[in-house]
Design a protein around this motif. Structure first.
Motif, PDB file in Angstrom:
ATOM      1  N   ARG A 314       0.824  -1.202   0.000  1.00 26.33           N
ATOM      2  CA  ARG A 314       0.000   0.000   0.000  1.00 26.33           C
ATOM      3  C   ARG A 314       0.866   1.263   0.000  1.00 26.33           C
ATOM      4  O   ARG A 314       2.064   1.219   0.321  1.00 26.33           O
ATOM      5  CB  ARG A 314      -0.932   0.030   1.200  1.00 26.33           C
ATOM      6  CG  ARG A 314      -0.245   0.342   2.528  1.00 26.33           C
ATOM      7  CD  ARG A 314      -1.252   0.464   3.674  1.00 26.33           C
ATOM      8  NE  ARG A 314      -0.658   0.998   4.875  1.00 26.33           N
ATOM      9  CZ  ARG A 314      -0.067   0.271   5.817  1.00 26.33           C
ATOM     10  NH1 ARG A 314       0.023  -1.040   5.666  1.00 26.33           N
ATOM     11  NH2 ARG A 314       0.444   0.853   6.892  1.00 26.33           N
ATOM     12  N   GLU A 316       0.374   5.588   1.213  1.00 22.42           N
ATOM     13  CA  GLU A 316      -0.434   6.489   2.034  1.00 22.42           C
ATOM     14  C   GLU A 316      -0.165   7.921   1.612  1.00 22.42           C
ATOM     15  O   GLU A 316       0.981   8.301   1.329  1.00 22.42           O
ATOM     16  CB  GLU A 316      -0.084   6.318   3.519  1.00 22.42           C
ATOM     17  CG  GLU A 316      -0.293   4.908   4.035  1.00 22.42           C
ATOM     18  CD  GLU A 316       0.220   4.699   5.451  1.00 22.42           C
ATOM     19  OE1 GLU A 316      -0.050   3.628   6.021  1.00 22.42           O
ATOM     20  OE2 GLU A 316       0.913   5.623   5.972  1.00 22.42           O
ATOM     21  N   LYS A 355      -6.413  11.973   5.084  1.00 20.56           N
ATOM     22  CA  LYS A 355      -5.436  10.946   4.746  1.00 20.56           C
ATOM     23  C   LYS A 355      -6.135   9.844   3.960  1.00 20.56           C
ATOM     24  O   LYS A 355      -7.295   9.508   4.229  1.00 20.56           O
ATOM     25  CB  LYS A 355      -4.802  10.368   6.018  1.00 20.56           C
ATOM     26  CG  LYS A 355      -3.714   9.336   5.781  1.00 20.56           C
ATOM     27  CD  LYS A 355      -3.121   8.878   7.117  1.00 20.56           C
ATOM     28  CE  LYS A 355      -2.034   7.839   6.913  1.00 20.56           C
ATOM     29  NZ  LYS A 355      -1.456   7.388   8.204  1.00 20.56           N
ATOM     30  N   THR A 356      -5.413   9.295   2.978  1.00 18.41           N
ATOM     31  CA  THR A 356      -5.951   8.185   2.187  1.00 18.41           C
ATOM     32  C   THR A 356      -4.938   7.048   2.124  1.00 18.41           C
ATOM     33  O   THR A 356      -3.731   7.268   2.274  1.00 18.41           O
ATOM     34  CB  THR A 356      -6.299   8.628   0.753  1.00 18.41           C
ATOM     35  OG1 THR A 356      -5.097   9.053   0.082  1.00 18.41           O
ATOM     36  CG2 THR A 356      -7.318   9.749   0.751  1.00 18.41           C
ATOM     37  N   ARG A 357      -5.460   5.833   1.883  1.00 16.10           N
ATOM     38  CA  ARG A 357      -4.620   4.663   1.671  1.00 16.10           C
ATOM     39  C   ARG A 357      -5.023   4.045   0.337  1.00 16.10           C
ATOM     40  O   ARG A 357      -6.203   3.926   0.015  1.00 16.10           O
ATOM     41  CB  ARG A 357      -4.808   3.633   2.776  1.00 16.10           C
ATOM     42  CG  ARG A 357      -4.615   4.153   4.169  1.00 16.10           C
ATOM     43  CD  ARG A 357      -4.933   3.088   5.204  1.00 16.10           C
ATOM     44  NE  ARG A 357      -3.825   2.163   5.372  1.00 16.10           N
ATOM     45  CZ  ARG A 357      -3.910   1.063   6.126  1.00 16.10           C
ATOM     46  NH1 ARG A 357      -5.050   0.735   6.715  1.00 16.10           N
ATOM     47  NH2 ARG A 357      -2.866   0.272   6.262  1.00 16.10           N
ATOM     48  N   SER A 366      -9.032   4.385  -0.185  1.00 16.50           N
ATOM     49  CA  SER A 366     -10.007   4.549   0.896  1.00 16.50           C
ATOM     50  C   SER A 366      -9.523   5.613   1.859  1.00 16.50           C
ATOM     51  O   SER A 366      -8.323   5.885   1.967  1.00 16.50           O
ATOM     52  CB  SER A 366     -10.212   3.223   1.633  1.00 16.50           C
ATOM     53  OG  SER A 366      -8.979   2.760   2.171  1.00 16.50           O
ATOM     54  N   ASP A 368      -8.553   7.220   5.353  1.00 17.33           N
ATOM     55  CA  ASP A 368      -7.889   6.722   6.554  1.00 17.33           C
ATOM     56  C   ASP A 368      -8.031   7.767   7.649  1.00 17.33           C
ATOM     57  O   ASP A 368      -8.509   8.886   7.413  1.00 17.33           O
ATOM     58  CB  ASP A 368      -6.419   6.437   6.250  1.00 17.33           C
ATOM     59  CG  ASP A 368      -5.784   5.493   7.264  1.00 17.33           C
ATOM     60  OD1 ASP A 368      -6.466   5.129   8.241  1.00 17.33           O
ATOM     61  OD2 ASP A 368      -4.607   5.133   7.090  1.00 17.33           O
ATOM     62  N   GLY A 462      -4.484   8.336  14.938  1.00 18.94           N
ATOM     63  CA  GLY A 462      -4.182   7.258  14.007  1.00 18.94           C
ATOM     64  C   GLY A 462      -3.070   6.331  14.455  1.00 18.94           C
ATOM     65  O   GLY A 462      -2.462   6.476  15.510  1.00 18.94           O
ATOM     66  N   ARG A 463      -2.809   5.361  13.582  1.00 16.26           N
ATOM     67  CA  ARG A 463      -1.792   4.342  13.850  1.00 16.26           C
ATOM     68  C   ARG A 463      -0.396   4.938  13.838  1.00 16.26           C
ATOM     69  O   ARG A 463      -0.096   5.834  13.063  1.00 16.26           O
ATOM     70  CB  ARG A 463      -1.879   3.236  12.797  1.00 16.26           C
ATOM     71  CG  ARG A 463      -3.098   2.338  12.940  1.00 16.26           C
ATOM     72  CD  ARG A 463      -3.144   1.342  11.797  1.00 16.26           C
ATOM     73  NE  ARG A 463      -3.328   2.030  10.522  1.00 16.26           N
ATOM     74  CZ  ARG A 463      -4.517   2.387  10.041  1.00 16.26           C
ATOM     75  NH1 ARG A 463      -5.604   2.118  10.720  1.00 16.26           N
ATOM     76  NH2 ARG A 463      -4.617   3.009   8.889  1.00 16.26           N
ATOM     77  N   GLY A 529      -8.586   4.212  15.041  1.00 18.31           N
ATOM     78  CA  GLY A 529      -7.866   3.659  13.905  1.00 18.31           C
ATOM     79  C   GLY A 529      -7.260   2.298  14.149  1.00 18.31           C
ATOM     80  O   GLY A 529      -6.506   1.796  13.305  1.00 18.31           O
ATOM     81  N   SER A 531      -6.718  -1.483  13.984  1.00 18.94           N
ATOM     82  CA  SER A 531      -7.184  -2.499  13.037  1.00 18.94           C
ATOM     83  C   SER A 531      -6.842  -3.908  13.491  1.00 18.94           C
ATOM     84  O   SER A 531      -7.025  -4.862  12.742  1.00 18.94           O
ATOM     85  CB  SER A 531      -6.556  -2.246  11.658  1.00 18.94           C
ATOM     86  OG  SER A 531      -5.139  -2.291  11.729  1.00 18.94           O
TER      87      SER A 531
END
Length: 691
Positions: A314, A316, A355-357, A366, A368, A462-463, A529, A531
């Protein structure tokens, strides 16, 4: 170290026997928000003037301060740079451009790239006030205040006149090519000036690694300034733009002595700063009381966008924007031996963040968890009164008081609740300067600084990248402001040929905000966030630690018609403690560092300069230093570079310069930096200016 500092001071005292009028004394405005000499200021002040700036060839603005008293520079990679002042960095130091704040709501209290978004080739002067200045400048002014000034072109006479300038240069170690064109038109009371700059740097060559990839980037900049002076009034309108379309985060991709790379690709993409600034000055008497008035209104927009590929599956993309509006007002009044400056400030910063991933397997993108709550707002207000009093001609006392109010609104996000945080602070200082002799000034200052928690402290979401087991950031609206109390004292010498300064200081830094990693709490899957089906470890910022910082700063300069010699030496020591734990070294403390050089002008049309820049070994590391991939866990080795400059003016207005850098080809790294310094190389430059 202290013996050498004392020698730096005692040498000019021994050699300058005559009671000469003070000379070689630059004027600065930052220390007291008014024009006064460095010699008079009760605090340590470093000034880099236009002539010194034009002799250098910086990659970023912070390079212009390398080796100066009270400063250590660090760069996480090419195109980035910070200054560390009295052991503090990032948002712990206030940065100003022409009197207005550069610090914004997501300014980190760690190395950041934001001061590199100022064109280093469009500056006329740099001033560094060393030590806290919360009374005059409010939040963030703990380690000091770094202010840069851009040129202001003024003309005399009723006829229209023009000026023009051209700069071009090439550096071998960075494969850097740079050009700037500037011009001005005007007459007495009216001028319009501006310029454009472009720089293209290749992959940096280091002494033991060759070309480091990726480290290439390019930047572009433009600026314009209109000045109008009808009588006692003055109006100014300026605009600045600086952009780096794609800047590699080199240490994330190449790793470092402290660890392996954390990403396959990592870029600031893009990084930019736009600045619109209006200023009004009145040099006259209003109502028989006010003897000067100055008003600033400005807007600054910083885009801090980032691209990152943490693994093969992926990528980011982050999009972060700060829109900072500011209004400041200051007035002056003089009653014989008593002078007053008083005024107020208002700043409002609006943050946009998303933010997008994107999956590399199917190309799907998608949303994020954004780095900050989108739509966050930081509102800051302050009122201050500052007084200078001369009880006798040889004695100056200054003191002041400030009230600050900072309010931060965190909107609700899918993973966090809305919050409103209000912080208030009362700060003050008292300083004194006493003339022991006409050439020697004894100065002391006791000051308090503070830093209100900003969005980076309160609302980072977030992560956390590359954490195992998975960790997530959780906002903490309950943070308190950090505070710092500092005492400094020293001697300043000015004579016809000598300028010297020796300052000793000590600071107590309380309620320092740091991430607790981890807190011991577990965040369930789907919150903040997370997962991981088994939950994630919680990380959040807290007021965790207390620091004790101390140091000595010394500088010496000697000048006659043909010769100039200069030296500086800086030493900083820091310890950190947390409740129930033993003291440890403080984070990112610079090693003993400085410079030694000389400049010779055998003729009016040329000069030769040689100088050493150096730093001792730094192996006093805290836990964050030990886990930082930019820092060798065994410490950063000491280093010395030998450098020369040869300048020739074949005709008025034309300067050709050849600079030899790191002539001994030393392999070195400035402590905390994410890439080694440049290998041996040459830099050629041509500068042309009309009279």
């Amino acid at each position: 170290m202290s013996r050498w500092s004392l020698l730096l001071l005692l040498l000019p005292l021994a050699l300058a026997a005559e009671d000469a009028p003070v000379s070689l004394d630059p004027v600065q405005v930052t220390a007291g928000r008014i024009r006064e000499t460095v010699f008079e200021a009760p605090q340590g002040v470093t000034v880099v003037g236009r002539e010194q700036i034009e002799r250098q060839a910086p990659g970023v603005m912070s390079d212009l301060l390398r080796g100066e008293p009270g400063v250590f520079t660090q760069s996480s990679g090419p195109g980035q740079g910070i200054v560390i002042v009295r052991g503090l960095k990032g948002s712990e130091v206030l940065h100003l451009v022409d009197g207005m704040r550069l610090n914004n709501a997501f300014f980190r209290n760690s190395p950041s790239q934001y001061i590199a978004l100022i064109d280093p080739y469009a500056l006329s002067r740099i001033e560094l006030l060393r030590g806290p200045a919360g009374t005059l400048y409010g939040s963030d002014a703990m380690g000091g205040v770094l202010q840069v000034f851009t040129p202001e072109e003024r003309f005399g006479g009723a006829d229209w006149q023009t000026r023009a300038g051209l700069l071009t240069q090439y550096g071998s170690a960075s494969q850097g090519q740079l050009g700037r064109i500037s011009g001005a038109i005007g007459r007495e009371g009216l001028s319009l000036a501006g310029g454009i700059s472009y720089a293209d740097y290749g992959h940096r060559k280091t002494a033991d690694q060759g070309r480091v990839q990726p480290s290439a980037y390019f930047s572009r900049a433009a600026d314009a300034k209109l000045l109008w002076e009808p009588g006692a009034h003055e109006a100014m309108l300026a605009v600045q733009h600086f952009e780096v379309p794609s800047l590699p985060r080199t240490f994330e991709v190449t790793g470092g002595p402290g660890g392996e790379p954390s990403s396959l690709q990592a870029f600031f993409r893009p990084n930019s700063r736009d600045f619109l600034h209006a200023r009004y000055r009145y040099r006259g008497v209003l109502g028989g009381v006010v003897e000067g008035l100055e008003i600033h209104l400005a807007r600054q927009v910083i885009d801090d966008d980032r691209f990152r590929q943490p693994n093969s599956s992926r990528v980011e993309n982050e999009f972060n924007r700060s829109t900072l509006d500011g209004l400041t007002l200051q007035a002056e009044s003089d009653w014989g031996p008593l002078s007053l400056r008083y005024g107020g400030e208002w700043y409002r910063d609006r943050i946009a963040s998303r933010k997008t991933r994107t999956s590399l397997a199917n190309g799907e993108t998608s949303a994020d968890i954004s780095l900050f709550p989108d739509g966050a707002l930081e509102d800051s207000r302050g009122l201050y009164l500052f007084a200078e009093w001369r009880p006798q001609p040889r004695w100056l006392v200054d003191t002041g008081l400030r009230y600050s109010h900072i309010e931060t609104e965190l909107p609700a996000t899918p993973v966090s609740a809305a919050a409103r945080i209000r912080d208030e602070a009362l700060t003050g200082q008292i300083g004194t300067a006493f003339r022991l002799t006409p050439r020697l000034n004894w100065v002391s200052n006791l000051g308090r600084g503070f830093r209100a928690p900003n969005l980076f402290d309160l609302g980072t979401l977030g992560r956390r990248p590359n954490s195992a087991p998975e960790q997530v950031n959780v906002p903490n609206p309950g943070l308190r402001p950090e505070t710092l109390l500092s005492l400094e004292s020293g001697l300043k010498l000015r004579s016809r040929q000598w300028r010297a300064e020796l300052m000793a200081w000590a600071s107590r830094y309380e309620d320092k905000i740091e991430p607790r990693e981890p807190t011991g709490n577990t965040v369930p899957e789907g919150q903040f966030g997370c997962s991981s089906a088994s939950g994630c470890l919680e990380v959040r910022s807290e007021n965790l630690s207390e620091l004790r910082l101390q140091g000595v700063e010394s500088t010496l300069r000697w000048l006659d018609a043909r010769w100039e010699g200069y030296a500086s030496l800086n030493w900083t020591y820091g310890q950190e403690s947390r409740a129930g734990a033993a003291r440890t070294p403080a984070n990112r403390i610079p090693p003993l560092n400085g410079q030694l050089g000389g400049l010779w002008r055998p003729r009016s049309d040329g000069y030769l300069e040689g100088f050493l820049q150096f730093a001792a070994r730094q192996d006093r590391l805290d836990d964050d230093d030990l886990s930082d991939i930019r820092i060798d866990p065994r410490g950063t080795a000491g280093w010395v570079t030998l450098n020369t400059r040869l300048g020739w003016t074949p005709q008025p207005g034309l300067l050709l310069q050849l600079e030899g850098r790191n002539l001994l080809d030393a392999a070195y790294r400035e402590h905390g930096s994410g890439i080694d310094g440049e290998a041996r190389g040459v830099l050629l430059s041509l500068r042309w200016q009309t009279p």
